[in-house]
Design a protein around this motif. Structure first.
Motif, PDB file in Angstrom:
ATOM      1  N   ILE A 102       0.845  -1.190   0.000  1.00 41.44           N
ATOM      2  CA  ILE A 102       0.000   0.000   0.000  1.00 41.44           C
ATOM      3  C   ILE A 102       0.885   1.246   0.000  1.00 41.44           C
ATOM      4  N   ASP A 103       0.316   2.366  -0.426  1.00 41.47           N
ATOM      5  CA  ASP A 103       1.101   3.594  -0.453  1.00 41.47           C
ATOM      6  C   ASP A 103       0.995   4.331   0.884  1.00 41.47           C
ATOM      7  N   SER A 104       1.787   5.379   1.023  1.00 40.04           N
ATOM      8  CA  SER A 104       1.877   6.087   2.299  1.00 40.04           C
ATOM      9  C   SER A 104       0.595   6.824   2.682  1.00 40.04           C
ATOM     10  N   ALA A 119       0.681  10.586  12.470  1.00 37.87           N
ATOM     11  CA  ALA A 119       1.336  11.001  13.714  1.00 37.87           C
ATOM     12  C   ALA A 119       2.711  10.351  13.849  1.00 37.87           C
ATOM     13  N   ASN A 120       3.476  10.815  14.806  1.00 41.05           N
ATOM     14  CA  ASN A 120       4.757  10.193  15.181  1.00 41.05           C
ATOM     15  C   ASN A 120       5.732  10.012  14.026  1.00 41.05           C
ATOM     16  N   ASN A 121       5.791  10.974  13.121  1.00 39.39           N
ATOM     17  CA  ASN A 121       6.709  10.923  11.980  1.00 39.39           C
ATOM     18  C   ASN A 121       6.511   9.695  11.085  1.00 39.39           C
ATOM     19  N   CYS A 122       5.290   9.210  11.010  1.00 40.49           N
ATOM     20  CA  CYS A 122       5.003   8.047  10.161  1.00 40.49           C
ATOM     21  C   CYS A 122       4.898   8.436   8.695  1.00 40.49           C
ATOM     22  N   GLY A 123       4.650   9.719   8.418  1.00 42.31           N
ATOM     23  CA  GLY A 123       4.685  10.238   7.059  1.00 42.31           C
ATOM     24  C   GLY A 123       3.497   9.927   6.187  1.00 42.31           C
ATOM     25  N   TYR A 170      -6.256   3.813  12.544  1.00 44.16           N
ATOM     26  CA  TYR A 170      -4.919   4.332  12.808  1.00 44.16           C
ATOM     27  C   TYR A 170      -3.974   3.598  11.872  1.00 44.16           C
ATOM     28  N   GLY A 171      -3.409   4.312  10.936  1.00 47.18           N
ATOM     29  CA  GLY A 171      -2.617   3.709   9.875  1.00 47.18           C
ATOM     30  C   GLY A 171      -1.316   3.074  10.323  1.00 47.18           C
ATOM     31  N   PRO A 172      -0.748   2.262   9.443  1.00 50.78           N
ATOM     32  CA  PRO A 172       0.519   1.585   9.709  1.00 50.78           C
ATOM     33  C   PRO A 172       1.662   2.555   9.979  1.00 50.78           C
ATOM     34  N   SER A 228     -10.204 -12.396   4.152  1.00 59.78           N
ATOM     35  CA  SER A 228      -9.205 -11.351   4.339  1.00 59.78           C
ATOM     36  C   SER A 228      -8.304 -11.225   3.123  1.00 59.78           C
ATOM     37  N   THR A 229      -7.605 -10.117   3.108  1.00 60.76           N
ATOM     38  CA  THR A 229      -6.549  -9.880   2.141  1.00 60.76           C
ATOM     39  C   THR A 229      -5.391  -9.298   2.935  1.00 60.76           C
ATOM     40  N   VAL A 230      -4.182  -9.550   2.466  1.00 64.77           N
ATOM     41  CA  VAL A 230      -2.994  -9.064   3.170  1.00 64.77           C
ATOM     42  C   VAL A 230      -2.390  -7.900   2.392  1.00 64.77           C
ATOM     43  N   LEU A 231      -2.168  -6.808   3.111  1.00 63.58           N
ATOM     44  CA  LEU A 231      -1.527  -5.618   2.553  1.00 63.58           C
ATOM     45  C   LEU A 231      -0.164  -5.506   3.217  1.00 63.58           C
ATOM     46  N   ARG A 232       0.792  -4.894   2.540  1.00 68.16           N
ATOM     47  CA  ARG A 232       2.131  -4.746   3.108  1.00 68.16           C
ATOM     48  C   ARG A 232       2.529  -3.277   3.090  1.00 68.16           C
ATOM     49  N   TYR A 233       3.341  -2.909   4.106  1.00 68.01           N
ATOM     50  CA  TYR A 233       3.840  -1.538   4.163  1.00 68.01           C
ATOM     51  C   TYR A 233       5.122  -1.505   4.969  1.00 68.01           C
ATOM     52  N   GLY A 234       6.096  -0.736   4.465  1.00 69.73           N
ATOM     53  CA  GLY A 234       7.358  -0.553   5.167  1.00 69.73           C
ATOM     54  C   GLY A 234       7.844   0.874   4.977  1.00 69.73           C
ATOM     55  N   ARG A 235       8.791   1.277   5.821  1.00 70.53           N
ATOM     56  CA  ARG A 235       9.361   2.619   5.722  1.00 70.53           C
ATOM     57  C   ARG A 235      10.883   2.521   5.652  1.00 70.53           C
TER      58      ARG A 235
END
Length: 185
Positions: A44-46, A52-56, A129-131, A178-185
């Motif tokens: 997923i995109d940002s 919050a908390n500099n998650c961007g 509350y987003g990733p 369900s479906t699985v989404l991925r996110y990293g920074r």
């Protein structure tokens, strides 16, 4: 005489069904969940990440659609769970229930459609509350799950956390997918 466990019998039945083509007909009618624009296991995109908390991120919930709703469904619920978060203990990002049975989709950013009830997320507050995985972690997995329930929309009290929600819907889930989404920074 050796006995066969129920698990082994189920596996054998699945193999027989697969070889006979029966599963194709059943699977075509199974309750199914997708996040439009993001394949199962896709990134997923940002815009979905926490703001919050500099998650961007933009803290906007992902779009979700479901189909092949089971007969008797009176409401739906949606959860978003990160099993990788908190060093493997897991993090709850979204608990939403009392979604009217007339709905079959939620748009990008539609974190609480009319009539629905927001449960408590990882922050101790209601809503999405987003990733926000730690910088440098491998991308986390986010399980976006939809439940078809036999409960009327106003059956559950407001502000349930994930555990209380699951306890409240025990024996009321007609189907879940369900479906699985991925996110990293």
């Amino acid at each position: 005489m050796k006995t066969i466990s129920n698990t082994r019998l189920a596996a054998i039945a699945l193999c027989v069904a697969l070889s006979s083509g029966v599963t194709h007909a059943v699977a075509a009618d199974a309750f199914e969940v997708i996040s439009p624009g993001t394949p199962d296991g896709g990134t997923i995109d940002s815009s979905h990440a926490a703001s919050a908390n500099n998650c961007g991120g933009g803290n906007q919930s992902p779009a979700v659609q479901w189909r092949n709703v089971p007969s008797g469904t009176r409401s739906f619920a949606v959860t978003l769970f990160d099993p990788d978060g908190a060093k493997g203990i897991g993090v709850i990002h979204w608990v939403l229930y009392a979604i009217p049975a007339s709905m079959n989709a939620m748009q990008h950013g539609e974190s609480a459609p009319a009539g629905s009830v927001s449960g408590i997320n990882r922050t101790g507050k209601p809503g999405y509350y987003g990733p926000c995985p730690p910088i440098g972690d491998v991308p986390h997995h986010y399980v976006l799950q939809v439940y078809a329930l036999d409960l009327v929309p106003d059956a559950l009290p407001p502000n349930l956390n994930h555990d209380a929600f699951l306890a409240a819907v025990t024996n009321h889930v007609l189907a879940a997918s369900s479906t699985v989404l991925r996110y990293g920074r």
